[in-house]
Design a protein around this motif. Sequence first.
Motif, PDB file in Angstrom:
ATOM      1  N   UNK A  89       0.828  -1.197   0.000  1.00  0.00           N
ATOM      2  CA  UNK A  89       0.000   0.000   0.000  1.00  0.00           C
ATOM      3  C   UNK A  89       0.867   1.252   0.000  1.00  0.00           C
ATOM      4  N   UNK A  90       0.331   2.320  -0.570  1.00  0.00           N
ATOM      5  CA  UNK A  90       1.033   3.603  -0.590  1.00  0.00           C
ATOM      6  C   UNK A  90       0.258   4.676   0.178  1.00  0.00           C
ATOM      7  N   UNK A  91      -0.814   4.254   0.872  1.00  0.00           N
ATOM      8  CA  UNK A  91      -1.579   5.215   1.669  1.00  0.00           C
ATOM      9  C   UNK A  91      -1.026   5.250   3.101  1.00  0.00           C
ATOM     10  N   UNK A  92      -1.822   5.725   4.028  1.00  0.00           N
ATOM     11  CA  UNK A  92      -1.352   5.867   5.417  1.00  0.00           C
ATOM     12  C   UNK A  92      -1.161   4.529   6.117  1.00  0.00           C
ATOM     13  N   UNK A  93      -1.569   3.431   5.476  1.00  0.00           N
ATOM     14  CA  UNK A  93      -1.412   2.101   6.051  1.00  0.00           C
ATOM     15  C   UNK A  93      -0.290   1.316   5.362  1.00  0.00           C
ATOM     16  N   UNK A  94       0.728   1.978   4.892  1.00  0.00           N
ATOM     17  CA  UNK A  94       1.867   1.299   4.271  1.00  0.00           C
ATOM     18  C   UNK A  94       2.604   0.474   5.329  1.00  0.00           C
ATOM     19  N   UNK A  95       3.525  -0.393   4.870  1.00  0.00           N
ATOM     20  CA  UNK A  95       4.182  -1.314   5.808  1.00  0.00           C
ATOM     21  C   UNK A  95       5.101  -0.596   6.794  1.00  0.00           C
ATOM     22  N   UNK A  96       5.439   0.631   6.545  1.00  0.00           N
ATOM     23  CA  UNK A  96       6.263   1.397   7.491  1.00  0.00           C
ATOM     24  C   UNK A  96       5.421   2.066   8.579  1.00  0.00           C
ATOM     25  N   UNK A  97       4.113   1.982   8.449  1.00  0.00           N
ATOM     26  CA  UNK A  97       3.221   2.698   9.357  1.00  0.00           C
ATOM     27  C   UNK A  97       2.650   1.774  10.435  1.00  0.00           C
ATOM     28  N   UNK A  98       2.536   2.309  11.643  1.00  0.00           N
ATOM     29  CA  UNK A  98       1.892   1.590  12.741  1.00  0.00           C
ATOM     30  C   UNK A  98       0.473   2.109  12.993  1.00  0.00           C
ATOM     31  N   UNK A  99      -0.099   2.761  12.000  1.00  0.00           N
ATOM     32  CA  UNK A  99      -1.392   3.411  12.192  1.00  0.00           C
ATOM     33  C   UNK A  99      -2.485   2.439  12.609  1.00  0.00           C
ATOM     34  N   UNK A 100      -2.583   1.284  11.948  1.00  0.00           N
ATOM     35  CA  UNK A 100      -3.650   0.336  12.292  1.00  0.00           C
ATOM     36  C   UNK A 100      -3.487  -0.149  13.727  1.00  0.00           C
ATOM     37  N   UNK A 101      -2.285  -0.557  14.096  1.00  0.00           N
ATOM     38  CA  UNK A 101      -2.058  -1.028  15.457  1.00  0.00           C
ATOM     39  C   UNK A 101      -2.324   0.080  16.469  1.00  0.00           C
ATOM     40  N   UNK A 102      -1.900   1.295  16.156  1.00  0.00           N
ATOM     41  CA  UNK A 102      -2.119   2.421  17.047  1.00  0.00           C
ATOM     42  C   UNK A 102      -3.601   2.683  17.240  1.00  0.00           C
ATOM     43  N   UNK A 103      -4.371   2.630  16.158  1.00  0.00           N
ATOM     44  CA  UNK A 103      -5.816   2.843  16.255  1.00  0.00           C
ATOM     45  C   UNK A 103      -6.470   1.801  17.154  1.00  0.00           C
ATOM     46  N   UNK A 104      -6.045   0.536  16.999  1.00  0.00           N
ATOM     47  CA  UNK A 104      -6.629  -0.542  17.796  1.00  0.00           C
ATOM     48  C   UNK A 104      -6.297  -0.365  19.266  1.00  0.00           C
ATOM     49  N   UNK A 105      -5.035  -0.068  19.570  1.00  0.00           N
ATOM     50  CA  UNK A 105      -4.619   0.113  20.958  1.00  0.00           C
ATOM     51  C   UNK A 105      -5.369   1.283  21.597  1.00  0.00           C
ATOM     52  N   UNK A 106      -5.448   2.410  20.887  1.00  0.00           N
ATOM     53  CA  UNK A 106      -6.158   3.575  21.422  1.00  0.00           C
ATOM     54  C   UNK A 106      -7.634   3.279  21.652  1.00  0.00           C
ATOM     55  N   UNK A 107      -8.258   2.618  20.685  1.00  0.00           N
ATOM     56  CA  UNK A 107      -9.690   2.322  20.797  1.00  0.00           C
ATOM     57  C   UNK A 107      -9.965   1.363  21.956  1.00  0.00           C
ATOM     58  N   UNK A 108      -9.071   0.412  22.183  1.00  0.00           N
ATOM     59  CA  UNK A 108      -9.251  -0.527  23.293  1.00  0.00           C
ATOM     60  C   UNK A 108      -9.092   0.208  24.622  1.00  0.00           C
ATOM     61  N   UNK A 109      -8.090   1.063  24.725  1.00  0.00           N
ATOM     62  CA  UNK A 109      -7.865   1.798  25.974  1.00  0.00           C
ATOM     63  C   UNK A 109      -9.061   2.676  26.341  1.00  0.00           C
ATOM     64  N   UNK A 110      -9.838   3.070  25.356  1.00  0.00           N
ATOM     65  CA  UNK A 110     -10.995   3.927  25.615  1.00  0.00           C
ATOM     66  C   UNK A 110     -12.158   3.160  26.235  1.00  0.00           C
ATOM     67  N   UNK A 111     -12.174   1.821  26.107  1.00  0.00           N
ATOM     68  CA  UNK A 111     -13.334   1.048  26.585  1.00  0.00           C
ATOM     69  C   UNK A 111     -13.004   0.141  27.767  1.00  0.00           C
ATOM     70  N   UNK A 112     -11.734   0.066  28.170  1.00  0.00           N
ATOM     71  CA  UNK A 112     -11.369  -0.820  29.279  1.00  0.00           C
ATOM     72  C   UNK A 112     -10.967   0.002  30.495  1.00  0.00           C
ATOM     73  N   UNK A 113     -10.782  -0.675  31.615  1.00  0.00           N
ATOM     74  CA  UNK A 113     -10.388  -0.003  32.850  1.00  0.00           C
ATOM     75  C   UNK A 113      -8.886   0.299  32.844  1.00  0.00           C
ATOM     76  N   UNK A 114      -8.449   1.176  33.759  1.00  0.00           N
ATOM     77  CA  UNK A 114      -7.047   1.593  33.792  1.00  0.00           C
ATOM     78  C   UNK A 114      -6.102   0.433  34.095  1.00  0.00           C
ATOM     79  N   UNK A 115      -6.550  -0.529  34.896  1.00  0.00           N
ATOM     80  CA  UNK A 115      -5.675  -1.637  35.279  1.00  0.00           C
ATOM     81  C   UNK A 115      -5.808  -2.840  34.343  1.00  0.00           C
ATOM     82  N   UNK A 116      -6.467  -2.647  33.211  1.00  0.00           N
ATOM     83  CA  UNK A 116      -6.619  -3.715  32.226  1.00  0.00           C
ATOM     84  C   UNK A 116      -5.295  -3.880  31.474  1.00  0.00           C
ATOM     85  N   UNK A 117      -4.799  -5.103  31.389  1.00  0.00           N
ATOM     86  CA  UNK A 117      -3.499  -5.379  30.772  1.00  0.00           C
ATOM     87  C   UNK A 117      -3.644  -5.430  29.249  1.00  0.00           C
ATOM     88  N   UNK A 118      -2.732  -4.766  28.545  1.00  0.00           N
ATOM     89  CA  UNK A 118      -2.715  -4.804  27.089  1.00  0.00           C
ATOM     90  C   UNK A 118      -1.295  -5.181  26.638  1.00  0.00           C
TER      91      UNK A 118
END
Length: 507
Positions: A213-242
């Motif tokens: 891909x040549x968009x924002x999801x190219x292999x050099x980008x961590x955008x997808x993983x970052x989005x998932x981590x951020x979205x999970x942190x928004x719905x779980x408790x502070x002491x939830x392990x990730x």
Amino acid sequence: MSSNNIIFSEQLLPCGKTMQNRLVKVAMYEHLSSILGGPPNDFHYALYSAWSEHDWGMIITGNVQVSQEHLSLGRDIVVPKVLTTQTIQPFQKLAKIIHGNPPSHTLAILQLNHSGRQSSNVLGGRLPFVSPLGPSAIRFGRLKRKEGIFSDIFHRLLFQTPKAMSSAEIDDVVSDFVRGASLALQSGFDGIQLHVAHGYLLAQFLSPKSNTRTDEYSYDSLLLLNRIVKAIREVVTEDFILGIKFNASDYSLLEEGGAKAAQEERALAHLRQVVWWQTVDFIEISGGDYENPEFMVSPSSIVSRKNSRQAFFAQFSSKLMKELSPMSSSNERPPLILLTGGLCTPAHLYTALTADYAHLLGIGRASVLCPNLPTVLQSRQTAENDLSSDLTPFKPEPDLSLSFTERRPWRWIWMYVPKVTLIGAGVGMAWYAVMIRRLAEERIRRVDDRKDSKIEVREPFEPDYSIGGLGAVLRMWVWIGAPELRQTHFTSHVAVYTTLMILCLGG
């Protein structure tokens, strides 16, 4: 600090939860669910009860698929599409079993995964020859043509060319992982681990072999993983392990023989970003995929430099540990590093910690051979026996080469069948899957016997080393006691199962 003291020392995770020791039962391929996936069942409950009795610091489940249409080889646990009291209940039971009875301080972690283009035909949960999703339309196995025409045909039948994901489909995947984390939270798990290794979808986005891909999801980008981590942190408790299982050895260019230093630096650069997020509690170092199935091959010692695979992981994790060291001495709490593979004697565990390879010790196949490993280590520690010099294996690994390639009547067949890397590596995976099943079945029988005799007997599990490679493959796929065959309509289930196997094998 003595060897046992360091192995059984408590570890504080960034989220605030504490591990009672450094021993982690890591995820493995289990092959215990119904043929097209489903919730945890009696086999899972029995299997995890074998581990929960022995005070592991952390127990991570086998991969739980967030998409019903993207299984691996079938028989995966699957996140329900809708979370209700009824669909959550089997996962609540599994979390309760992992925590032990009475409850111990073992942390229960649900591993979440999406197979992407490595989702096999038919058994992957789709109709025959329906494409899976992937970062780009690059078929898995395209790089294996050098193995010959047999290998090319095998990969074409088993894996379809994926459909390049649209922005909407990427959004759906983010939502799927968030639903999986919500399931873990509501079920009583202490956290989740994102599978970003072994060639599955999240690792595919970071590899030039599968992502052009040549968009924002190219292999050099961590955008997808970052989005998932951020979205999970928004719905779980502070002491939830990730946690994250990270692929450290899939950073070479499409052409083989790419500079190892550049590969390593790019992997470290990605992990620096992950650490900078300050939202991840532990990082497991792993590597390989189904095209280069290092993770499926039996490892040897991390101390042995003859093993280039494990030496790479150990050196990589050691460099990451050094980068985290300044943060550890400050008020910041960086993620703990979990090293998996090759830890098959007490001395290896001790060396991994004292040589600063890792904070945590990942035990995979050895946990099947020796489910009571924490108890065994405690019993081996005496005034005369220092674990730091104990090179006695927990249990010997199986020797599958002789039984699979040299015993009659199969020797002549193997001589003329071109060797496909995935098949060869899968023999070991099959043997351990069969032992996992036997461990579960033994526990089920033990419960039944206990009900009859009202006497509790805890004998250690003994692997069946008489089963060879071919026998393991046959036993893994031909499972008479499979969950779907234990239910009603036995004949119809057998017909469906047989049809699926024929389609999967290209018959």
